[in-house]
Design an enzyme around this catalytic site. Structure first.
Site, PDB file in Angstrom:
ATOM      1  N   PRO A   1     107.548  61.258  43.138  1.00 44.79           N
ATOM      2  CG  PRO A   1     106.048  61.700  44.850  1.00 44.79           C
ATOM      3  CD  PRO A   1     106.459  60.640  43.885  1.00 44.79           C
ATOM      4  CB  THR A   2     112.009  65.169  43.328  1.00 49.99           C
ATOM      5  OG1 THR A   2     111.688  65.016  41.959  1.00 49.99           O
ATOM      6  CG2 THR A   2     113.497  65.304  43.484  1.00 49.99           C
ATOM      7  N   GLY A   3     112.465  63.508  46.234  1.00 49.51           N
ATOM      8  CA  GLY A   3     112.620  63.699  47.670  1.00 49.51           C
ATOM      9  C   GLY A   3     111.718  62.791  48.452  1.00 49.51           C
ATOM     10  CB  CYS A   4     109.121  60.568  47.578  1.00 54.48           C
ATOM     11  SG  CYS A   4     107.731  60.026  48.513  1.00 54.48           S
ATOM     12  CB  VAL A   5     113.496  58.168  50.818  1.00 51.49           C
ATOM     13  CG1 VAL A   5     114.589  58.883  50.069  1.00 51.49           C
ATOM     14  CG2 VAL A   5     113.046  58.988  52.006  1.00 51.49           C
TER      15      VAL A   5
END
Lengths: 146, 110, 98
Positions: free
Chosen positions: B106-110
């Site tokens: 996922p984009t924005g998953c850190v």
């Protein structure tokens, strides 16, 4: 494997104003996609985020992009997800649109749900003048440009 | 790294996400789920299907809080909450479910 | 000769420099971000319309589609990848305006 656990960051009390300034056309260089990914990641930190599209950056929001025959990922539709990420302010410079023969009707529709208004869907894109952008820019804590 | 599905080799990255989203099929998803030690139920597949629809529309895999909010909107609050989704996907509803759905991390998953 | 321009005319000088040296009988092919120079209602439209009298100006269709634009100036020819190849074989030399 602690890095497999998704983390919620507690950043209450340190909200800053971040502006992401987009000035490049979408598919000729990597800048627009890199900036979009940066914006999506930054959304996890609950900051006051706004995006500005000026110069060739306004082409990033052009609707009807079809990248099949150039064999590239079509990230134009990803801008529509910005509302889901609570990004509610997309400022598009009027002078840049006009110089390119474009109007707001040529742009992808981006909406967000307004928590303070019974989750009503509202347009996130606002066409503003260069002077208004100048004022907004000076209000920021951080401006990130590409 | 790779998965073996019906005698075919499907490439993935070091974390198990498919290299080519076009290689995904139900059989591939089942193999990935097995690799993740998950017993897939209709509730799991509901999330997987939703993620694939989301990717199809927006060309990104949503971050976990975006997923929770979207599931809540579509399936109601009894499913649209962290507890329910983490019970289905203990290693993170976004990360783990996206892997099974054949999507990138996922984009924005850190 | 064939001139290839792949930079936006709004951002770089390449397209206008190219117009300045493109002589009668030569061709210009606009690709990638260069395709924005082929569009109507921009400050470049008049220059393109003037140049077309002597120079063949083409634009790559797939790059237009990728950018969601189709309002091409009258007289500018939209070509596909096959047309791109034809242009490079019909003209010599080929110069890329980087």
């Amino acid at each position: 494997m602690s890095d497999d656990i998704e983390t919620e960051f507690e950043t209450e009390g340190v909200e800053k104003k971040f502006m992401f300034l987009n000035r490049k056309a979408p598919y000729g260089t990597i800048y627009a996609l890199e900036m979009l990914e940066t914006v999506l990641i930054s959304a996890a930190f609950d900051q006051d985020v706004s995006l500005v599209f000026m110069d060739d950056g306004v082409y990033q929001l052009k609707k009807g992009c079809d990248t099949k025959s150039v064999n590239m990922k079509n990230f134009s539709s990803t801008y529509k997800a910005l509302g889901d990420y609570d990004i509610q302010k997309l400022y598009v410079e009027r002078e840049s649109l006009e110089a390119r023969g474009l109007t707001v009707d040529d742009l992808t529709e981006v909406v967000y749900e307004d928590e303070d208004d019974d989750w009503a869907e509202k347009p996130a894109i606002r066409v503003v003048s260069r002077d208004e952008i100048a004022v907004l820019m000076e209000e920021q804590d951080v401006v990130i440009s590409a | 790294m790779s998965y073996e599905v019906n005698g075919k080799t499907i490439e993935c990255d070091e974390e198990g996400y498919l290299e080519d989203i076009g290689e995904w099929s139900l059989d591939v998803a089942k193999i990935i789920a097995k690799d993740e030690n998950l017993d897939m139920t209709d509730e799991h597949w509901e999330v997987i299907d939703y993620l694939r629809e989301y990717y199809d529309e927006y060309q990104i895999a949503p971050a976990v809080r975006v997923l929770v909010k979207a599931i809540k909107k579509k399936f109601g609050p009894e499913k649209g909450n962290n507890k329910y989704l983490y019970e289905l996907f203990p290693y993170g509803p976004a990360k783990q479910a996206c892997k099974i759905a054949g999507l990138p991390k996922p984009t924005g998953c850190v | 000769m064939l001139h290839l321009v792949n930079k936006s005319p709004f951002e770089r000088q390449a397209f206008e420099s190219c117009l300045g040296v493109a002589r009668k009988g030569s061709a210009i092919l606009l690709i990638e971000d260069g395709v924005y120079a082929a569009l109507k209602n921009t400050p470049f439209e008049a220059k393109v319309t003037e140049a077309i009298k002597d120079v063949k100006i083409c634009v790559l269709g797939p790059d237009l589609e990728a950018r969601g634009v189709d309002q091409v100036i009258e007289g500018v020819e939209v070509v596909d990848y096959g047309g791109f190849v034809d242009l490079t074989t019909e003209h010599n030399p080929v110069q890329s305006w980087l």
